[in-house]
Scaffold this active site. Structure first.
Site, short mmCIF file in Angstrom:
data_model
loop_
_atom_site.label_atom_id
_atom_site.label_comp_id
_atom_site.label_asym_id
_atom_site.label_seq_id
_atom_site.Cartn_x
_atom_site.Cartn_y
_atom_site.Cartn_z
N ARG A 103 4.96 1.27 2.32
CA ARG A 103 5.94 2.07 1.55
C ARG A 103 7.23 2.23 2.34
O ARG A 103 7.19 2.53 3.54
CB ARG A 103 5.39 3.48 1.26
CG ARG A 103 4.25 3.50 0.32
CD ARG A 103 4.06 4.83 -0.38
NE ARG A 103 4.31 6.04 0.39
CZ ARG A 103 4.28 7.25 -0.15
NH1 ARG A 103 4.02 7.41 -1.44
NH2 ARG A 103 4.49 8.32 0.58
N THR A 107 12.36 5.38 -0.24
CA THR A 107 12.12 5.25 -1.69
C THR A 107 10.66 5.41 -2.09
O THR A 107 10.36 5.58 -3.28
CB THR A 107 12.58 3.87 -2.17
OG1 THR A 107 11.76 2.89 -1.51
CG2 THR A 107 14.04 3.61 -1.84
N ASP A 198 0.09 11.64 6.63
CA ASP A 198 0.15 10.17 6.63
C ASP A 198 -1.15 9.62 7.19
O ASP A 198 -1.42 9.73 8.38
CB ASP A 198 1.35 9.70 7.46
CG ASP A 198 1.56 8.20 7.32
OD1 ASP A 198 0.61 7.43 7.57
OD2 ASP A 198 2.67 7.79 6.95
N ASP A 201 -0.95 6.93 10.07
CA ASP A 201 -0.52 7.52 11.34
C ASP A 201 -1.65 8.32 11.98
O ASP A 201 -1.85 8.27 13.18
CB ASP A 201 0.69 8.45 11.12
CG ASP A 201 1.98 7.68 10.91
OD1 ASP A 201 1.98 6.43 11.06
OD2 ASP A 201 3.00 8.31 10.58
#
Ligand code: PRP
Ligand code: URA
Length: 206
Positions: A103, A107, A198, A201
């Site tokens: 991603r 955006t 996330d 992550d």
């Protein structure tokens, strides 16, 4: 659309620890594996079996064994990698294909950077990705596996947002989704609320 939310006390326990921001990557990876196992079992509950007769030490009995229809697990890189081993551990003959999508931070639109898939015609295909947020990544992955011959691939996620579920239904109606949680909504940056942050992550400590 058939959305199956995993309903098991152990799944709820694991998910709460995954959500906890103090959970460190090593524990996060273990919890992902454990929840992935529960999801893998749930997502494969409908695969075909056939009769097989064996001799126990005491007598003959007819049981069921899996048919030879091939299973393929397709992780969406990179976070989906954390959900591959649960499938390969319980289904030793499973094949693994890869779809790399990332991603854009501004955006939230996913860009494709890698694709390596075995032939998918006649296979049970399970796309695994822990987060279904806008649904953009899942829709692209469904497009690509179908273009390689998959029919009715299943989506297996850990946390899903209603927006992502609706996007998948819009582009791939009838897709079966297995998820450990259906959360409230997306925030302005297209992160799932309450979510867990996330996933990639946290899985890889980046
Ligand atoms: C995350 C996640 C999904 C995607 C979901 O990946 O693992 O693939 O976002 O978002 P969407 O439904 O809005 O498309 P990301 O692009 O952050 O890449 P990563 O797995 O490499 O961290
Ligand atoms: N990807 C993530 O890892 N987390 C989100 O909340 C949304 C997309």
């Amino acid at each position: 659309m058939p959305v199956h939310v995993l309903d098991h006390p152990l799944a709820a326990h694991i998910l709460t620890h995954l959500r906890d921001q103090t959970t460190k990557p090593a524990t996060f990876r273990t919890l992902t594996y454990q929840l992935g196992l529960l999801l893998a079992i749930e997502a494969t509950a409908e695969i075909e079996t056939e009769a097989k007769t064996v001799e126990t030490p005491l007598e003959r009995v007819t049981g069921r064994v899996l048919t030879h229809q091939p299973l393929v697990v397709v992780p969406i890189l990179r976070a989906g990698l954390g959900m591959v081993q649960p499938f390969t551990d319980i289904f030793p003959d499973v094949s693994v294909g890869y779809v790399g999508l990332e991603r854009d931070h501004a955006t939230a639109v996913a860009r494709s950077y890698y694709c390596k898939l075995p032939p998918l015609t006649g296979c049970h295909v399970f796309i695994v990705d822990p987060m279904l947020a806008t649904g953009g990544s899942a829709v692209q992955a469904l497009d690509v596996v179908k273009s390689h011959g998959a029919v009715a691939p299943t989506l297996v996620c850990i946390v899903s947002a209603p927006e992502g579920v609706a996007e998948v239904e819009k582009h791939h109606p009838g897709t079966v989704i297995h998820t450990a949680a259906l959360d409230r909504a997306l925030n302005a940056k297209k992160y799932i609320l309450p979510g867990l942050g996330d996933f990639g992550d946290r899985l890889y400590g980046t």
